[in-house]
Design an enzyme around this catalytic site. Structure first.
Site, short mmCIF file in Angstrom:
data_model
loop_
_atom_site.label_atom_id
_atom_site.label_comp_id
_atom_site.label_asym_id
_atom_site.label_seq_id
_atom_site.Cartn_x
_atom_site.Cartn_y
_atom_site.Cartn_z
N SER A 441 9.92 -5.96 -1.63
CA SER A 441 10.79 -4.81 -1.73
C SER A 441 12.02 -5.20 -2.54
CB SER A 441 11.19 -4.35 -0.32
OG SER A 441 12.06 -3.27 -0.41
N ASP A 501 9.21 2.25 8.79
CA ASP A 501 10.42 2.81 8.20
C ASP A 501 10.21 4.23 7.70
OD1 ASP A 501 8.65 2.11 6.26
OD2 ASP A 501 10.17 1.53 4.81
N GLU A 502 9.17 4.88 8.15
CA GLU A 502 8.82 6.15 7.54
C GLU A 502 8.17 7.02 8.61
OE1 GLU A 502 6.05 5.55 4.45
OE2 GLU A 502 6.01 7.65 3.83
#
Lengths: 1121, 201
Positions: A441, A501-502
């Site tokens: 990332s 995270d989603e």
């Protein structure tokens, strides 16, 4: 003419030219006096490269010779000399000839090589390259100035003592430089590391972060067990950090100034300026003391060359370093770590465990489980309302929020480092700037440089040299994810977690709240709680919400009202749609579809025709913003498993067995963690494709063939031992060279939750597999008894095995070819006996076997014995089978369990036979007698044998004696010939040197003569060389063949003849091209003759032949003195 | 591969002959040095193919070796040369030692310059190790380079040929003793280097 004279003429252009420019004084800026001195030194330097002791700075060796010299001591002489050499080098570099290359050609900027020993190309050529491409070339090794050691070969002593030899610098092959030049950029030196250090497969240094728990996820450079580039990397990091902080302190102008300075010197200055900081701060940086004792000369030089440096008081760097200390994650850690971790299956016994500890994908995978446990209650609620929602259907207005944390993996790590917020930062497990670790990332400043997830670190560093790499911090991720979902669940009952995270929120029911306000509330709260920004998209479907997030990022929110959907989609490229990947995008491109508006023009039918029902439907509805999915709870896993595709290298069977055990342990733990049991076990193997090179990614799997096998057992399990047994069995069925394996994965599917299976059948798998335990003995017994009679038992008794067998019969060609040792089991001619799982039988306690044996009338023991024997000695068994054939000649032929063999050894006459119509039993019987394993036949009791023979057509029977069944086509025919041809002695008309390995190796192996066997074994030992020469075999023979041996006369004669024939053919083979080899062989033979009567005779027999050959070809006699 | 050589890759057979001639020049120099015909001060250390070799300092000696070997170029190109011998004679003009380069060229094959260089280098490395095999030279010896051709070249076919004259070197009565030094058996070039001594009996 003191300089080297490289060639008489021609091809080494660069060298020659270099010499010329060296010689011309006009181009040399230094004064004439220094020029002559330099020359003098240059000659010594050349001698040095020719082999004068390593480390010219060692004082003792030649101090005395300098007593009368103008230099006070050796040290000052050397420093003066080095200075001159540098000047010379710079002068050459600046002459027109080499200066032409533009700045883009300065690929070796900052690289300073030292060439050790003999290299191809020569050190002189390398020097030329360094001149030309902006690098530096050191005549004398110095840890301060050299960055890479170039050599092709190292003596053992240096390998053993690599640390003191290389001083931690990378030792690289010269091809690195050549390849870098052809690639026009500086390549990573890692793949070019000296072979002696890396072995055939790289395994030494490892890249990913050491997981010491006290210092979580420290950024690792690649300084691991092998002292490779330690210093180099540290220095680069220092330079980076120093630059960074200096820029922060002194503003843009200062940085600018630095950028202007030449790259090489920039490095030196930063390093020099770091020194005081380091010495003032020793406890934080565990740099070796060696690094601190920079002696003065170079520093002075640098200072005078770059007065700007001295303007800066060391204090400035001190400040920057202190700052470093405060954010302990990054910079100090970089310098401090010296990991001993090893990163391949070869070296790390706990590889599997460690692998998953540091795997991001693993984190994401297991996170789901954690989530489900944590929010179990709330998702229950969701289920009920969900069904209600579905029932109500679409008339109700729907609204979804898709919320996503911005660059989660980065922002979590840097949330506590405000100074990093605006810097390009990426998360990766390795900070080696030239490594092949993948970035997982990158934050937005980094993305602006084009850094993307999935990129290799080295590529990212190319794009963005100031990129800061930070390691994972899984604990922090967990914490943030938990907070994140806490907040979501607080605001909304219908949450679908996509990832850590989603998530999707279904806010259709919340009529009183405007989704936009809700989204911003949630975002605000998330930011306040976790310190990480989130982006939200709001839309009427999940698809639209998700697409909206795309626009919203970073740290924003975006609403697509239902009337704006078409407008939004119009210009959207198709590959943004979820489910449209690279392949589909390319396909669509061929249809001239690149945006959603174009896609919308195509009818649903034609989409479904072109791309398949599901994909077509998906494309059609997505391009209209339609999405029938609704928010659901986290999906139940369909399978649970673990894959390891990185760092997988095995040497032998033990390695892989150990690895499988670890993998099973891991999978079992995961099953238990999910409270699941599984019935189908799939072992997936990545096998290096035949012509695949070592992968670009370090220790990666590269180009692989994917193989997989599965077994389904009747009762679900999560037991480690069962898993281990099954995986071992599965692995065994692959018949792979373990060295070729690049990845292993074990998946468990057909999952059942623990509770349901408890209620399930009582006929447990445990009883099937844990037969070893005394408790279940009884049960096995009873079941084994059933085997004899009823056929339906086969389902449970040998569940997995018959399954394999069944599938085999379907695709017989594939599996039978691979499963040698199982062959008895598969070709089931006598159902009860052949359906027995031999492995099970073997593992049974002997009493049980005895009991079973009685039921079978004594057949069992024979079978088991046979199986064991077969596994051990293949060649022996082929000899045995030979005898069988002879007996089969006279006696009525016998047959036992049948083994199907893969080789197409049916020769002409037999092919005709096998094509004849077969009887009803054809599916069970082997196609021809050649496929019958006679040795097995032998083992069968008379009555059974007779029955089987009766089943074989008569004409097959009569062919049987001549068609010797063999196990491996070529090799096993040899004994036949030897046996048959005993009266005519041997195999004269064949060329023994044909083939690889040559034919003689096999012949000798089966020979009864001890020396011949010995020689053959020797060949096999030496076969690591591509094709060992006879001379090297003889050389080994000298040490191993004992003199005392004397064999029987009969044996001797044949062996003697064979060896002589071998030599004669070798002479014929080599006489034209390689008399050196012949010469060597006969010198060795002569030495052997002194020790061993046998070789003396050989020598005497072959010598005349040799001399005749030499005379014929060379007009003389070979001088074997 | 070194960059400078990649370009040469195309002109394979010409390149091979050229390399071979160069190599012979160096090898002959090394042999003469090895035999100690001249004091060692007459030679200087040089690098050729990245190994240390000896080259004559005296211009005449150097020229002789150079002209002798480079004169072979047209013949090698036509694949006429079967053997090249460096022969040492005693004062009665009887050969006492011969270094033979026996070469076979297969022109149809591509030359891999780097591979070739690698192979030829091993000759230069091995050569000094043959010293123990050598006979000590008597006083007043002399030496020459002789080439054995497969067929006689057409007279005056080229100017280069003129430097070569037919030889009347005495032959040994009996077949000589052969001691191989180094062999190369690869595809464009097959090269044997061996010593010949008169047979003792």
């Amino acid at each position: 003419m003191l300089y080297c004279w490289t060639r008489f003429s021609g091809s080494a252009d660069s060298c020659l030219k270099m010499k010329r420019s060296l010689g011309s004084k006009s181009s040399n800026n230094s004064s004439s006096s220094s020029n002559t001195k330099a020359k003098k030194k240059k000659t010594t330097s050349n001698q040095k490269t020719l082999g004068v002791a390593w480390g010219a700075a060692s004082l003792s060796s030649s101090r005395s010779s300098f007593r009368s010299s103008p230099f006070s001591d050796f040290g000052s002489y050397m420093s003066e000399k080095n200075r001159k050499l540098h000047n010379q080098f710079d002068a050459e570099a600046s002459t027109d000839f080499y200066g032409v290359s533009g700045s883009e050609n300065l690929i070796f900027q900052g690289v300073s090589i030292f060439v050790d020993g003999f290299t191809v190309p020569s050190s002189q050529e390398l020097r030329g390259y360094m001149l030309k491409y902006g690098g530096r070339f050191e005549n004398y090794f110095s840890r301060r100035s050299v960055t890479h050691i170039i050599c092709s070969n190292l003596p053992d002593s240096k390998i053993k003592n690599l640390r003191s030899f290389s001083r931690g610098l990378p030792v690289v092959k010269p091809t690195w430089i050549l390849d870098s030049i052809s690639a026009k950029r500086l390549l990573s030196w890692v793949p070019y590391q000296l072979d002696q250090l890396t072995d055939a497969q790289p395994k030494l240094s490892a890249f990913f972060a050491p997981k010491s728990h006290s210092v979580p996820e420290v950024v690792s450079t690649d300084m691991t067990c092998q002292p490779t580039s330690r210093f180099c990397d540290i220095r680069m990091n220092e330079a980076e950090v120093a630059n960074l902080f200096r820029a922060a302190k002194f503003g843009e102008g200062r940085e600018h100034e630095n950028d202007e300075t030449d790259g090489v010197y920039l490095e030196i200055t930063t390093r020099e300026r770091m020194d005081p900081a380091i010495s003032g701060d020793r406890k934080s940086s565990e740099l070796n003391s060696e690094e601190l004792d920079y002696c003065g000369i170079e520093e002075k030089e640098v200072n005078s060359d770059f007065p700007s440096c001295s303007e800066h008081p060391p204090a400035s760097t001190n400040i920057s370093f202190c700052e470093n200390d405060t954010n302990d994650d990054i910079s100090t850690a970089t310098t401090a770590v010296c990991s001993k971790r090893r990163h391949s299956t070869l070296e790390d016994p706990n590889f599997v465990e460690n692998y998953f500890k540091s795997s991001r994908l693993h984190f994401i995978g297991t996170w789901r489980k954690r989530y489900r446990k944590r929010f179990h209650g709330s998702s229950d609620g969701l289920k009920s309302t969900d069904s209600g929602h579905n029932a109500v259907g679409s008339p109700k207005k729907t609204a979804f929020i898709h919320i996503d944390l911005d660059c989660f993996f980065v922002s979590v790590v840097i949330k506590n480092c405000p100074e990093l917020q605006d810097k390009p930062v990426a998360v990766c497990h390795s900070d080696n700037p030239k490594g092949t670790a993948e970035i997982s990332s990158a934050n937005y400043p980094a993305r602006a440089y084009g850094v993307k997830a999935g990129m290799f670190v080295r590529n990212a560093k190319d794009l963005c040299p100031q990129l800061i790499i930070v390691p994972y911090n899984f604990e922090a991720y967990e914490e943030v994810a938990d907070h994140f979902y806490d907040i979501l669940h607080k605001h909304c009952r219908k949450v679908q977690a996509i990832s850590c995270d989603e998530a999707f929120l279904d806010v259709s029911d919340l009529d009183d709240v405007d989704p936009e306000i809700l989204a911003s509330m949630i975002r605000k709260e998330v930011f306040e709680t976790t310190g990480c920004s989130a982006s939200a998209g709001i839309g009427s479907t999940m698809l639209m919400a998700r697409l909206a997030t795309r626009t919203a990022k970073p740290a924003g929110q975006f609403h697509i009202p239902s009337d704006k959907v078409d407008e939004y989609l119009d210009q959207l490229p198709v590959d943004v749609l979820p489910g449209v990947g690279y392949v589909l995008k390319e396909k669509l491109k061929k249809h001239n579809i690149q945006t959603c508006s174009q896609l919308r023009l195509v009818s649903k039918d034609s989409l479904q025709k072109d791309f398949g029902m599901k994909t077509g439907e998906m494309l059609w509805s997505y391009s209209r913003g339609l999405d029938h999915r609704s928010v659901r709870t986290v999906q139940e896993n369909k399978s649970i498993g673990a894959d390891v595709n990185w760092g997988v290298r095995f040497r032998n069977q033990q390695d892989i067995q150990h690895f499988l055990q670890c993998l099973c342990k891991e999978v079992s733990l995961r099953l238990q963690g999910c409270e699941m049991l599984g019935r189908t076990f799939t072992l997936k193997i990545k096998k290096r494709r035949k012509d695949a090179a070592e992968p670009a990614k370090y220790m990666g799997c590269g180009d692989c063939d994917n193989l997989s096998r599965s077994i389904t057992v009747p009762v679900a399990t999560d037991d480690v031992e069962v898993l281990q047994r099954i995986s071992k069995k599965l692995f065994g069925s692959f018949f792979l060279d373990v060295k070729e394996i690049r990845g292993v994965g074990l998946q468990v599917s057909k999952l059942e939750s623990v509770d349901s299976s408890k209620r399930g059948s009582t006929r447990t798998l445990e009883s099937y597999l844990s037969f070893v335990s005394a408790q279940t003995e009884q049960r096995v017994n009873s079941r084994a008894a059933k085997v004899g009679g009823s056929s339906d038992c086969e389902r449970h008794v040998t569940a997995d095995d018959t399954r394999v067998g069944e599938s085999d019969r379907a695709e017989s060609s594939i599996q039978t070819s691979e499963i040698h040792s199982f062959s008895e089991n598969q070709a089931s001619s006598v159902p009860p006996l052949c359906h027995l799982d031999m492995e099970v039988l073997e593992s049974l306690p002997s009493e049980v076997v005895a009991e079973l044996d009685q039921t079978y009338g004594g057949k069992l023991v024979g079978l088991i014995e046979k199986r064991r024997g077969k596994g051990k000695t293949k060649s022996n068994s082929s000899l045995v089978s030979l005898d069988d054939v002879k007996s089969a000649n006279s006696l009525p032929s016998k047959m036992c369990s049948l083994s199907t063999h893969e080789e197409e050894e049916c020769e002409e006459p037999r092919q005709g036979i096998s094509s004849e119509p077969t009887i009803e039993m054809a599916d069970l019987m082997p196609l021809s007698f050649s496929q019958v394993d006679i040795s097995v036949l032998q083992e069968l009791p008379e009555d059974l044998r007779a029955g089987l023979l009766g089943a074989l057509p008569a004409h097959r029977k009569q062919h049987s004696p001549s068609d010797t069944p063999t196990m491996e086509t070529e090799h096993d025919k040899e004994p036949v010939e030897v046996g048959e041809a005993q009266n005519e002695i041997g195999f004269s008309d064949k060329n023994l040197w044909i083939g690889n390995p040559p034919i003689w190796v096999e012949k000798f192996k089966v020979s009864s003569h001890h020396i011949l066997k010995n020689v053959s074994e020797m060949y096999c030992k030496l076969v690591v060389q591509s094709r060992p020469k006879l001379s090297s075999i003889l050389q080994h023979a000298i040490f191993s063949i004992s003199s005392s041996y004397d064999s029987s006369a009969n044996d001797l004669e044949e062996a003697l003849y064979n060896v002589c024939e071998l030599l004669r053919q070798y002479i014929k083979l080599k006489i034209e091209g390689d008399i050196e080899e012949i010469y060597l062989c006969f010198r060795l033979l002569k030495r052997l003759a002194l020790r061993c009567q046998f070789f003396l005779q050989v020598y005497e027999i072959v010598s005349p032949f040799l001399q005749a050959c030499i005379g014929e070809n060379y007009g003389g006699n070979l001088n074997i003195s | 591969m070194p960059m400078s050589r990649n370009d040469d890759h195309q002109s394979s057979s010409g390149e091979l002959a050229q390399t071979l001639v160069e190599f012979l020049e160096v090898a002959v120099s090394s042999i003469v040095f090895l035999k100690g015909v001249y004091p060692s001060e007459a030679f200087e250390r040089q690098r050729y193919m990245n190994v240390v070799v000896q080259r004559a300092r005296h211009p005449e000696l150097r020229d002789y070796i150079h002209s002798a070997t480079s004169g072979l170029l047209p013949f090698i190109q036509k694949d006429l040369v079967e053997r090249v011998a460096v022969i040492f004679f005693n004062k009665d003009n009887i050969p006492i030692e011969r270094f033979i380069f026996k070469l076979t060229i297969n022109p149809s094959h591509e030359t891999d310059a780097a591979q070739l260089e690698f192979s030829l280098r091993s000759f230069l490395i091995k050569l000094p190790f043959s010293k123990p095999l050598l006979k000590t030279l008597p006083l007043d010896c002399r030496w020459e380079v002789t080439a054995y051709l497969r067929s006689l070249p057409e007279v005056g076919s080229s100017k280069d040929a003129e430097t070569w004259i037919p030889t009347d070197t005495k032959q040994w009565q009996k077949p000589p003793l052969i001691t191989p030094i180094k062999s190369l058996d690869s595809d464009p070039l097959c090269l044997q280097l061996y010593l010949e001594h008169p047979s003792s009996s």
